[in-house]
Design a protein around this motif. Sequence first.
Motif, mmCIF file in Angstrom:
data_model
loop_
_atom_site.group_PDB
_atom_site.id
_atom_site.type_symbol
_atom_site.label_atom_id
_atom_site.label_comp_id
_atom_site.label_asym_id
_atom_site.label_seq_id
_atom_site.Cartn_x
_atom_site.Cartn_y
_atom_site.Cartn_z
ATOM 1 N N ASN A 1545 1.005 -1.593 0.203
ATOM 2 C CA ASN A 1545 -0.024 -0.226 0.375
ATOM 3 C C ASN A 1545 1.029 1.177 -0.309
ATOM 4 O O ASN A 1545 2.109 1.529 0.589
ATOM 5 C CB ASN A 1545 -0.805 -0.042 1.113
ATOM 6 C CG ASN A 1545 -2.017 -0.894 1.350
ATOM 7 O OD1 ASN A 1545 -2.573 -1.747 0.240
ATOM 8 N ND2 ASN A 1545 -2.074 -1.994 2.476
ATOM 9 N N THR A 1546 0.020 2.024 -0.355
ATOM 10 C CA THR A 1546 1.254 3.371 -1.158
ATOM 11 C C THR A 1546 0.208 4.857 -0.160
ATOM 12 O O THR A 1546 -1.140 4.447 0.216
ATOM 13 C CB THR A 1546 1.277 3.799 -2.667
ATOM 14 O OG1 THR A 1546 0.129 4.007 -3.138
ATOM 15 C CG2 THR A 1546 2.372 2.837 -3.012
ATOM 16 N N GLU A 1547 1.069 6.157 -0.133
ATOM 17 C CA GLU A 1547 0.627 6.857 0.916
ATOM 18 C C GLU A 1547 -0.682 7.551 -0.197
ATOM 19 O O GLU A 1547 -0.964 8.435 0.220
ATOM 20 C CB GLU A 1547 2.037 8.194 0.798
ATOM 21 C CG GLU A 1547 2.727 7.108 2.138
ATOM 22 C CD GLU A 1547 3.561 8.770 2.325
ATOM 23 O OE1 GLU A 1547 3.468 9.269 1.451
ATOM 24 O OE2 GLU A 1547 4.766 8.025 3.349
ATOM 25 N N GLY A 1548 -1.165 7.796 -1.041
ATOM 26 C CA GLY A 1548 -1.730 8.336 -2.484
ATOM 27 C C GLY A 1548 -1.560 7.289 -4.215
ATOM 28 O O GLY A 1548 -0.953 5.854 -3.839
ATOM 29 N N ALA A 1549 -2.267 8.433 -4.633
ATOM 30 C CA ALA A 1549 -2.150 7.568 -6.092
ATOM 31 C C ALA A 1549 -0.816 7.158 -6.990
ATOM 32 O O ALA A 1549 -0.034 8.147 -6.482
ATOM 33 C CB ALA A 1549 -3.192 8.846 -6.848
ATOM 34 N N ILE A 1550 -0.620 6.407 -7.202
ATOM 35 C CA ILE A 1550 0.710 6.500 -7.888
ATOM 36 C C ILE A 1550 0.897 6.799 -8.901
ATOM 37 O O ILE A 1550 -0.414 6.429 -10.377
ATOM 38 C CB ILE A 1550 1.007 4.710 -8.154
ATOM 39 C CG1 ILE A 1550 1.022 3.851 -6.559
ATOM 40 C CG2 ILE A 1550 1.733 4.048 -8.900
ATOM 41 C CD1 ILE A 1550 0.777 2.689 -6.594
ATOM 42 N N PHE A 1551 1.726 7.399 -9.617
ATOM 43 C CA PHE A 1551 2.058 7.856 -10.974
ATOM 44 C C PHE A 1551 2.769 7.324 -12.206
ATOM 45 O O PHE A 1551 2.000 6.892 -13.079
ATOM 46 C CB PHE A 1551 2.742 9.605 -11.119
ATOM 47 C CG PHE A 1551 3.149 9.922 -12.444
ATOM 48 C CD1 PHE A 1551 2.390 10.260 -13.380
ATOM 49 C CD2 PHE A 1551 4.957 9.237 -12.366
ATOM 50 C CE1 PHE A 1551 2.601 10.699 -14.232
ATOM 51 C CE2 PHE A 1551 4.836 10.095 -13.907
ATOM 52 C CZ PHE A 1551 4.365 10.472 -14.612
ATOM 53 N N ASN A 1552 3.600 6.220 -11.607
ATOM 54 C CA ASN A 1552 3.793 5.416 -12.379
ATOM 55 C C ASN A 1552 5.232 4.644 -11.486
ATOM 56 O O ASN A 1552 5.475 4.605 -10.055
ATOM 57 C CB ASN A 1552 5.178 6.436 -12.920
ATOM 58 C CG ASN A 1552 5.921 5.242 -13.932
ATOM 59 O OD1 ASN A 1552 6.638 4.025 -13.990
ATOM 60 N ND2 ASN A 1552 6.126 6.552 -14.913
ATOM 61 N N GLN A 1553 5.075 3.396 -11.528
ATOM 62 C CA GLN A 1553 6.631 2.675 -10.730
ATOM 63 C C GLN A 1553 6.986 1.544 -11.440
ATOM 64 O O GLN A 1553 6.302 1.178 -12.827
ATOM 65 C CB GLN A 1553 5.050 1.587 -10.036
ATOM 66 C CG GLN A 1553 4.037 1.271 -10.962
ATOM 67 C CD GLN A 1553 3.310 0.088 -9.843
ATOM 68 O OE1 GLN A 1553 3.302 -1.221 -9.276
ATOM 69 N NE2 GLN A 1553 1.745 0.773 -10.079
ATOM 70 N N GLN A 1554 8.043 1.001 -11.439
ATOM 71 C CA GLN A 1554 8.914 -0.052 -11.810
ATOM 72 C C GLN A 1554 9.540 -0.929 -10.973
ATOM 73 O O GLN A 1554 10.183 0.248 -10.066
ATOM 74 C CB GLN A 1554 10.374 1.633 -13.011
ATOM 75 C CG GLN A 1554 9.379 2.402 -13.772
ATOM 76 C CD GLN A 1554 10.555 2.591 -15.136
ATOM 77 O OE1 GLN A 1554 11.700 2.803 -15.172
ATOM 78 N NE2 GLN A 1554 9.797 3.725 -16.148
ATOM 79 N N LEU A 1555 9.558 -1.617 -11.839
ATOM 80 C CA LEU A 1555 10.601 -3.213 -10.801
ATOM 81 C C LEU A 1555 12.644 -2.707 -11.663
ATOM 82 O O LEU A 1555 12.330 -2.642 -13.146
ATOM 83 C CB LEU A 1555 9.726 -3.938 -11.114
ATOM 84 C CG LEU A 1555 10.474 -5.551 -10.862
ATOM 85 C CD1 LEU A 1555 10.509 -4.636 -8.986
ATOM 86 C CD2 LEU A 1555 10.210 -6.431 -11.547
ATOM 87 N N THR A 1556 13.228 -2.419 -10.602
ATOM 88 C CA THR A 1556 14.985 -2.543 -11.125
ATOM 89 C C THR A 1556 15.103 -3.555 -11.303
ATOM 90 O O THR A 1556 14.486 -4.944 -11.943
ATOM 91 C CB THR A 1556 15.483 -2.137 -9.970
ATOM 92 O OG1 THR A 1556 14.778 -3.927 -8.900
ATOM 93 C CG2 THR A 1556 15.323 -0.898 -9.053
ATOM 94 N N ARG A 1557 16.097 -3.833 -12.471
ATOM 95 C CA ARG A 1557 16.455 -5.301 -13.217
ATOM 96 C C ARG A 1557 16.626 -6.018 -12.835
ATOM 97 O O ARG A 1557 16.976 -7.471 -12.678
ATOM 98 C CB ARG A 1557 18.134 -4.281 -13.952
ATOM 99 C CG ARG A 1557 18.112 -5.789 -14.304
ATOM 100 C CD ARG A 1557 19.750 -5.191 -15.623
ATOM 101 N NE ARG A 1557 20.108 -4.554 -14.317
ATOM 102 C CZ ARG A 1557 21.455 -5.292 -14.147
ATOM 103 N NH1 ARG A 1557 21.395 -7.047 -14.613
ATOM 104 N NH2 ARG A 1557 22.253 -5.133 -12.652
ATOM 105 N N ASP A 1558 17.225 -6.058 -11.035
ATOM 106 C CA ASP A 1558 17.141 -7.277 -10.604
ATOM 107 C C ASP A 1558 16.076 -7.930 -9.439
ATOM 108 O O ASP A 1558 15.950 -8.783 -8.990
ATOM 109 C CB ASP A 1558 18.750 -7.216 -9.769
ATOM 110 C CG ASP A 1558 18.497 -5.639 -8.665
ATOM 111 O OD1 ASP A 1558 17.346 -5.358 -8.554
ATOM 112 O OD2 ASP A 1558 18.993 -5.403 -8.094
ATOM 113 N N GLY A 1559 15.085 -6.851 -9.589
ATOM 114 C CA GLY A 1559 14.216 -7.964 -8.805
ATOM 115 C C GLY A 1559 14.038 -7.001 -7.527
ATOM 116 O O GLY A 1559 12.478 -7.487 -6.350
ATOM 117 N N ARG A 1560 15.200 -6.434 -6.863
ATOM 118 C CA ARG A 1560 15.240 -6.224 -5.469
ATOM 119 C C ARG A 1560 13.678 -4.995 -5.273
ATOM 120 O O ARG A 1560 14.022 -5.282 -3.651
ATOM 121 C CB ARG A 1560 16.447 -5.408 -5.194
ATOM 122 C CG ARG A 1560 17.519 -7.017 -5.861
ATOM 123 C CD ARG A 1560 18.724 -6.042 -4.947
ATOM 124 N NE ARG A 1560 19.212 -5.698 -3.511
ATOM 125 C CZ ARG A 1560 19.974 -5.136 -3.621
ATOM 126 N NH1 ARG A 1560 21.250 -5.086 -4.418
ATOM 127 N NH2 ARG A 1560 20.063 -4.704 -1.828
#
Length: 1675
Positions: A1545-1560
């Motif tokens: 859960n996040t603090e508000g509406a998500i504008f953009n999200q990305q998973l790093t290459r190694d998945g960490r």
Amino acid sequence: MFNVTIATDRPMHKDNSAASFSPSSAAGASRCVRIFISCNPEDTEAERKALQERVYPKLREYCRYKHGLEFQAIDAYMGVDPDDVHDSDVRKLRMKLLDECLKFSAGPCFVALIGEQYGSVSLPAEIEANEFEVILCRSQNEGLSTRLLENWYQRDENSVPPVYYLRSKTDVLPDYCNKTVGRAREVAHAIWRDSFTEMKMIFNETVKMCLKEGTIKPEQAQKYFASALEDELLHAVVNQPPSVLQKCICYICKVPHLTRHLKKILKDQKGQTETERQLPQDALAYAKLLRLRDEILPSLVISSNLHVYTCTLLDNHKLNCTEQMSKEYTEGLCQQFYTDVVKLIDSNNAQRPTDGFDGGMEEMMKHTSLCNLYAALSDFEWKEMDQVKEYILGEQSNSPFIIVGGPCSGKTLLMATCAKQINSWLNNCNPVTVSRFLSSTSKSTSLRNVLTGICQQIAISYHKPIQIYSNNIVELMNCFVSLLEESSEQHPLTIMIDAVDQISGTHGARALWWLPKSLPPFTKLIISTTLKKYGIAQKCMSLNPDAADFLELKPRERKECNKILTQRLLTYNRRITSGQQVYVNAALGQCTLPLFVNLLCNEMRCWRSHDNIDDQTLGRSVHDSIKLLLETLERRHGERLVSRALGYITLATSGLGEAELLDILSLDDYVIERFWPQKDLPGSVKVPYYSLARLQQDLSGFLVGRLHNGVKLLFWANRHFSLVVNRRYLRNVETVQQMHNIMVEYFSGRWSSGRAKPLLITMLHQKSIEDQPMHCQISEHNPLMKIYVDRQQPSQPWLFHFQSSNPCFVFPNHRKVNELAYHLKRTGRLGELYLDVLSSFVSHQAMIKAGHLVQLIAELEENILSINRREIRFLAAVLKSAWCLLRTSPDDLSMVIQVKLLPFVECFPQLFKFLKQAYEEGLRHNVVAVMHSPVITVPGVYTALCTSELSVATDIIEIQSQSLVLVILENGTVYAWNLEIQAPWEQINTNGVKVSGAQMSEDDRFLVLATVHSTILVYNFAQLSLLYEVDMRSSLDGNTAEIRHPICGFALSITNAVAWFENSTEMRVFGLDSCHTVKQLNCQHEVQCVSFSTDGTYALCGQLKNTVTIFNIHTALQIAVVFLEFPEASVYSIFLSESNEEMYVVDNIGNICVWGTEDMTEPHLLEEIVCKEDENKVLSVELSSHSLLLCRASCIELWNTLSWSMSDKFKPPKSESFIRAILSQNCDSIIAVISGSQALFVWKRETGQCVLILENSLGSPLRLSKCYKQKALVIFTSKGFLKSWDLDCIDTASAIARTERTKQLLLSSQGKHFYTFDGTSVVFKWSLIFCQIEATFTHADLVKHCALTRTGKSMVTADVSGDLYVWDTEAGQNLHRIRCGNVTQLLITPNDHFVVSLCEGLISKVWKLSKGHIVCNIYSHLKKAMITPESTFVLGLHEHLLLAVSLWSGGIVKRFECIDKADIVAFQTLKDYPDYVMLVSSSGSIYTWNLVEESLCRQIQLPVKFSRQLDVFQVSEDGRTAIISVITESINVLDVLHGKLSVVNTEGAIFNQQLTRDGRYVVYVCYRHHCNCDLHSSAKLNIVQTTDGKNIGSCYLCKIPSCIAVSENDLNIFVGFEDGTVGMYAVVDYPGAQNKIKNRLSKVAKGDYPPRKKDWLCRNLPNAFWVNSLNEYSQ
């Protein structure tokens, strides 16, 4: 060899588990571990010394760093003369200290060191008369001599009942404390020892007989036989609750060979009669010891978990072996003591809450503590309370209640007593009481701090947020008034402000304008003030005309005071004789104030019935009585200790803790010499606690303690003690400076961690050190030796980083925060104040974590003038802008500084260390570091002119020699403003004569004002005196006619001034030194403007009809006239070049003429620029650095004065117009005022973009001025405000690179660049090092798609016209421009060899990047296409299928269809497993498809279903982790291997999200609109661990993001913003990541500049054409 350890015998009981401990309310509030050390002083000296030197300092540091606690070991035998340790006074004080430790310790509270000695008994200090006479009579009957008893004990009838008291040693033996004659002192001590032994023997023998006879009761006899060790041990462990016993430790050391014969005697005497009479005294004492040690303690261990340790030393009669065993025992004791105490501290503080409250809560707790303290001190019967109660309960009054009285009349005690009663008075509701006791505070006496604290407490009490910080006192007052409205019938509000006369006079606070005259319903306001001071009482009365709400505290009657004294004395079992009462009556006849009565009582209870009292015994006023008390203390404790101890408490801003005071006294050589051992040179020395405890006891009720963050601070209960102490001990400036310096040494930790401080000692002791003045200590007659001594000082970091599992847990050093800056200022050590406090990041962080954000801002603002640093002003502005965030999230300070300081650190190089510290501290709790911040808000400083009526400013003038800005108003008032000070001050007033203009001479000597009466006023600015007033219109020596026109303007040269007049061709010249009008100059036309040559020889007069006349000022002769082409215009401005070889003439419609003036008598035309457009008239003109700026309402023009070409032209926003414009400091930007807006706008000349808005809400700018010395832009507004911005900051902000709205960020896996495009025809190449635009690639039309090779050497773009472009990004060459058709997606293979251009409705193509040759065509339209890691296939969605198309043939070679025929909504290739593809269907199924074998390897069914639109589906390269979600307020993290779906859960509406290459990690940006401040309302960048969903880093972006990209290898995060800027952030939680920060900061420190931007153009025409139509191709 004998091995002696503490654990020789196992502990009787040892519970290693954490003890369950529920502290009482008092202990729960305490943050100090206080351990009372109980022992027999004779046989534990070596152990106690070892503990003090080796263990206590370590425990103190442990407590501070591990739990944020203070530590104090109370060993009250240390520092006591061996002949005095068994005195009853010592014993009584020790019991008092033991009680405090048991009640208030925040951990272990009692440690007993029990050896083989029971300890000596004490002589009773007082014996009831009947009991003493019985003993005396019985002793005489037994033939015992009672001479000693009769000599040492004296009858006192003042005691109730009468007693015999033990006389003081100096009473009987005057030489007992004589340090001058050492031999006499030794004799007196020997006499005392003999007398003590004999009197003990008499009491022992006689009392035993009296007990048998029954003439003395057992409880009376106890005091004659019990040792201090027994009393303390029984008091600490018997009848105590388990919670206390679990915090007690007993160490027992048995030495068998020393007491074996005593045990034998005890055994042999068993069963015999009258054993006690036959036993030796040592055996009797040992029997008592055995009872304590072997019976009582074991029983408590079994029943209540008391910690008892036993050690038995082995038998050995050899001296050397015994000494070795004792040494080993001491070493083992130290180790075991440390281990046990640490365990108890940890177990009792495992769940202790940390300081989670802000400054408002701390202020509230502070004054609540003061209220409780004063109410406890008030033992008067206050009849006046009835009137206050009536006001509180009354519903009619809506006015403040005023309490007035003289000094010491009891106003504070009455206010505190009433405040404590309000809850009982209003018992049918839940009242809110806000109390402020200003007479007991030092820092909070400014009106701003008082109002801020009250507002915060009201807001906390009524659960109302305060969202803004304001240094505008009017805004604070309005906030205060609005918060009063929150009161209600169920929650009435009572505000009590004691001693309003102590508020500083800033902002006119003592006029009480800030108090509301009418209060809302259910709100009561009670204030107190002195009767005459500042006339505040009279002003209070004007606020409240209702006499019923006014109370004057009048002196009490003498009879009432006598009654009070009698009652108080009886509580101490005391009274006085009738003869003594006479002098008491005389004293009360002089004064009956409550404080005086308290001082009188304190003196009277010490009187014996036989004491001779006279007129000099008692004071006649409060100050006299305090002085007499101090004299008594000096006789008892020594002048050095008293003067310095009380002086330090008085000098401290908020009092001192006991441990602090001991440490500070130990640093003071003047004090430490009193405690310096005469026989040896120790490695460490410290003032003993016993000395301070005795002094505190004698000042009980006057020197009081209050809890501050759980630590008791000593301070004066009444400020008049401070006044007397200041007058008596702190009159010498050098002494005060020395004491402040010592406090600086302490709070800065200069001598901590074993660093020894030098001490000069004399080696001759013929004269007592106590009686030698300090100057005698350093003389040629006394040989001196400098030694270095450890004063056992604690470390003083700003922040204690707790040694716990959570490295982010830090605790501020509250005491350093409160004290260090103040003492640095008092010592004038401004350099250290700047370096160690004001420009130290850790000091800022500590102050903010301590809840002192408002005080920190005030501290910065108050010290701006004395330190004169622009960067301090900048820091204050940054903290103000982030106040809303920092007051609730102090740990975000590092992020705020990185975001807001990094762009401007080149403007303030002194803050580079501050910035570096911000990064270092920030990484402790935040893995996000700001590498480039595009946040370019330039903070401003503003102030209001103190004018009763608003007047327009005619001029703003900078006085460079004094760093001042002068503001001249039309009403004739001249204000001076130092930008470092908030409030301007009035410099000159013309007494109502209106002014039309002002100028300052070049040397800043003369200020010249032109009035509307056509007079010139010349002031000597240094002396602020009027030198001359010149009437410019009068006739010159009768040779010229009087001028009847008013002055139009004037100009100054080095020595002369020229004035011209409206509608007149005449000018008058006068000398500045004499102010005599010396010449008159006549022109052809009406004069409009005048300029001077550099040396002041020539005056250039611009006139109507575009005429310029040149005069020689010295001869008053006209030497040349020039005419411009357009006679209908008039000259607006004239400029001379720096060499005086060119003259630039600008007329009022914008025509420019350039004349050569190498010879002023024959100017010749060089250039003529004619305004061809029908533009508005010129509003302002500026010449600066080869640029000439012309501002019109419709445009701004910039002309290059070297080539005389127009370099730039700017238009205002639609339907707006320009008012005024100037060039920035470096001339790279234009600063303009626009109609309809109060803000100032900054345009960058190079790009024509508006790059910055200088926010202003204080009214429309009327005047605009650049102050070069102070590097400030100053405006005067229509509301009478002055506001300034830093010019360097404006230049820096303007230089930050930007484009139009950033649409896409392109990163290469290698290289030093990244790319952006904004939807225009340009793609931008950015330098990764400088975050500046390095090159641009311009296309023929708007760019639609862009792709970059992995190495970044090539770039492929597509425009909206259907052209493809291939760029060499290093050379900037457009290799190919191919006419293709409408491209929907561009892909480049991972090996950088081929490009796939996908088209909808046209043929898609695979072609070679290097040559542009087509490899194959693709006929099926693919969506969301992707190329496999091995550059073999292009994958894409086609209807409900996933197709794999060969890059060699363009044919479909593989296809995948869901089992349930559901649509495929997303898919992802796996870099580590190139043969596999992961897919998501609309039914919520996840498939892993082997592309080569066309097999289905794994299927996961998610608990949710998706429509055809899935916003995010990203998979790590190893395929273990994926994020899959629709953009909402949560992130779905999928553990692919285990099929586990987690929701973050996040603090508000998500504008953009990305998973790093190694998945960490998941990097995402969200919005949280719960506040309107700049930070809270902006987007926030977050880093979340996929393993546990923990947020490990965040950063407020302060702008609206438009796109985001994460680099594959180094975890750099790039954020593009709507305004075209780019921010770069780094994740720094992996090895070596911090090197990125070091490299970035090193680049900043070097101040390197980026290479000059290059502009690359595309080919004019395509060099290749492709056939795209499907039909055409088939044909």
